[in-house]
Enzyme design. Structure first.
Site, PDB file in Angstrom:
ATOM      1  N   HIS A  39      38.308 -23.076  15.850  1.00 55.43           N
ATOM      2  CA  HIS A  39      36.988 -22.569  16.224  1.00 55.43           C
ATOM      3  C   HIS A  39      35.964 -23.695  16.169  1.00 55.43           C
ATOM      4  CE1 HIS A  39      37.905 -18.167  15.786  1.00 55.43           C
ATOM      5  NE2 HIS A  39      38.842 -18.641  14.980  1.00 55.43           N
ATOM      6  N   HIS A  91      48.691 -17.937  16.658  1.00 55.50           N
ATOM      7  CA  HIS A  91      48.822 -19.121  17.495  1.00 55.50           C
ATOM      8  C   HIS A  91      47.772 -20.087  16.974  1.00 55.50           C
ATOM      9  CE1 HIS A  91      49.422 -20.823  21.844  1.00 55.50           C
ATOM     10  NE2 HIS A  91      49.034 -21.788  21.013  1.00 55.50           N
ATOM     11  N   GLN A 105      42.059 -21.207  10.984  1.00 48.45           N
ATOM     12  CA  GLN A 105      42.510 -20.100  10.138  1.00 48.45           C
ATOM     13  C   GLN A 105      44.039 -20.089  10.083  1.00 48.45           C
ATOM     14  OE1 GLN A 105      40.398 -17.526  12.841  1.00 48.45           O
ATOM     15  NE2 GLN A 105      39.327 -16.580  11.122  1.00 48.45           N
ATOM     16  N   HIS A 143      44.853 -22.177  16.375  1.00 53.20           N
ATOM     17  CA  HIS A 143      43.641 -22.379  17.171  1.00 53.20           C
ATOM     18  C   HIS A 143      42.510 -22.846  16.275  1.00 53.20           C
ATOM     19  CE1 HIS A 143      43.604 -18.153  15.838  1.00 53.20           C
ATOM     20  NE2 HIS A 143      42.268 -18.204  15.897  1.00 53.20           N
TER      21      HIS A 143
END
Length: 432
Positions: free
Chosen positions: A391, A387, A376, A389
């Protein structure tokens, strides 16, 4: 020097006699005089319970003889006559079969090399999986056979197509640190491809292991020659536990003799997409043991060390506070960055390699063939923490878009406790 001096006696020890007793066991001294390993032979049948019982007795015998690691052959769990039997007798990694071997390792306090068991993928395919279990009963490494034994010779009425029911592996697995040295994992037909052995040697293997169920005449003609060749070219010890004897009316270990070029088309089977992949510069090297008391920055929040299940010097993988589905985990760069473009090249490479590793483990542990992976960027995409990341989520159904659609709403999910997240991390750690 030590390897060349002991090599001749080693080959004699690991090479199968023509007609050994069922469940016979032999042993050898490994890298140091006090390090004993056990190499097991058996004649697996279509009765899984009996096969596992035979393995249990071999492991107990090995323990009595002070073995620190026990090597079992390919198909130590099951050899059937029909493809349907193979599919029916396959289990996932967290299924009853592997759990029983984990219990044996723990009870006998020995490391196990399960040379190739049937790992369930779906109702049509399995994986031929080489699993290493430590003396505490935890899985420390899993290798999926990458070279499929496919031989079709109409004029000899011979057709053996492993790829019809086995899904090939997608990567070479780093050598495993064990009490007897670093062990490089392979399975049977893999021994005909020196590139794999050289890659494992290059990345630190002391021992190469080729658990097998060779056909009779091919084994008589090539078995020892191939093992010697792999040892000489790699300067590694070679351990090869083998099936032996007649399994059923259709299959015996060590079988029909064939010429290499016409009936063993290894050049067509080479996995050139993988040989160059695993080098010291292109492997996400696992860092030191994870510190449960450590804390890592994750945007404006903190990741507790106890929730981390895999870590390199540049990347973290940890359990999620708000899960869309069970097994929903996060992978992040340790250095704080907001987008992919902010990463250095080595950080990008490490992040991708960790994603590959985590993807494979989550797929196996949660027994799914589909994983939703999403990044995202920005609040409009549902990002709540600035930050970078990633998923990873096991798909709940064939409609893989379901998970992606729910990413935006994941912030509305109830929070799990640190204890729950830590428990899941502890469960996942042994798979890395």
């Amino acid at each position: 020097m030590l390897k060349s001096i002991t090599f001749s006696s080693f080959i004699k020890c690991c090479t199968a006699k023509r007609y050994p007793l069922k469940g016979s066991l032999r042993k050898m001294t490994s890298l140091q005089p006090k390090k004993i390993i056990a190499i097991c032979q058996m004649t697996a049948k279509s009765d899984k319970e009996v096969n596992i019982g035979t393995c249990s007795e071999l492991i107990k015998t090995a323990k009595v003889q002070n073995a620190e690691m026990v090597f079992l052959p390919e198909a130590c769990d099951f050899i059937g006559e029909k493809r349907s039997q193979i599919i029916e007798n396959a289990d996932p990694l967290n299924g009853e079969t592997v759990c029983s071997f984990c219990q044996m390792a723990k009870e006998n306090k020995v490391w196990l090399s399960l040379g190739g068991i049937l790992e369930k993928v779906d109702n049509e395919k399995v994986r031929n999986s080489h699993i290493v279990i430590n003396n505490e009963g935890n899985i420390v490494s899993v290798y999926h056979k990458i070279h499929m034994f496919d031989v079709d010779i109409p004029e000899k009425n011979t057709r053996i197509m492993e790829s019809d029911y086995v899904l090939p592996g997608e990567r070479i697995v780093a050598p495993v640190e064990t009490p007897v040295g670093k062990v490089g994992l392979a399975i049977c037909y893999d021994m005909r491809f020196p590139e794999l052995s050289l890659t494992l040697a290059k990345t630190g293997a002391d021992i190469l292991t080729f658990p097998s169920a060779f056909t009779f005449a091919t084994g008589a003609a090539h078995w020892e020659t191939l093992l010697r060749a792999r040892a000489i070219e790699s300067q590694c010890y070679v351990v090869a536990a083998a099936q032996t004897g007649t399994h059923n009316s259709k299959r015996s270990s060590w079988g029909h003799a064939m010429k290499v070029r016409s009936t063993m088309p290894v050049w067509q089977h080479r996995r050139n997409d993988l040989y160059a992949e695993m080098s010291l510069l292109k492997t996400a090297e696992k860092s030191d043991e994870i510190d449960d008391k450590a804390a890592y920055r994750f945007g404006s929040t903190v990741v507790q060390g106890s929730t981390v299940f895999y870590k390199t010097n540049k990347t973290l993988a940890f359990t999620n506070k708000r899960c869309v589905v069970p097994g929903h985990v996060l992978v992040v760069p340790i250095r704080y960055v907001e987008t992919l473009k902010d990463l250095e090249n080595d950080e990008k490479e490490d992040l991708f390699l960790v994603l590959k590793k985590v993807h494979e483990v989550i797929r196996n542990v949660y027994n799914t063939s589909c994983i939703t992976t999403g990044i995202q960027t920005g609040a409009a995409a549902g990002q709540t923490i600035k930050h970078l990341h990633v998923h990873l989520m096991p798909s709940r159904s064939k409609a893989v878009s379901d998970n992606g659609a729910m990413l935006d709403a994941s912030c509305d999910r109830p929070e799990r406790s640190i204890a729950e997240m830590s428990q899941e991390a502890s469960m996942l750690r042994p798979f890395f």
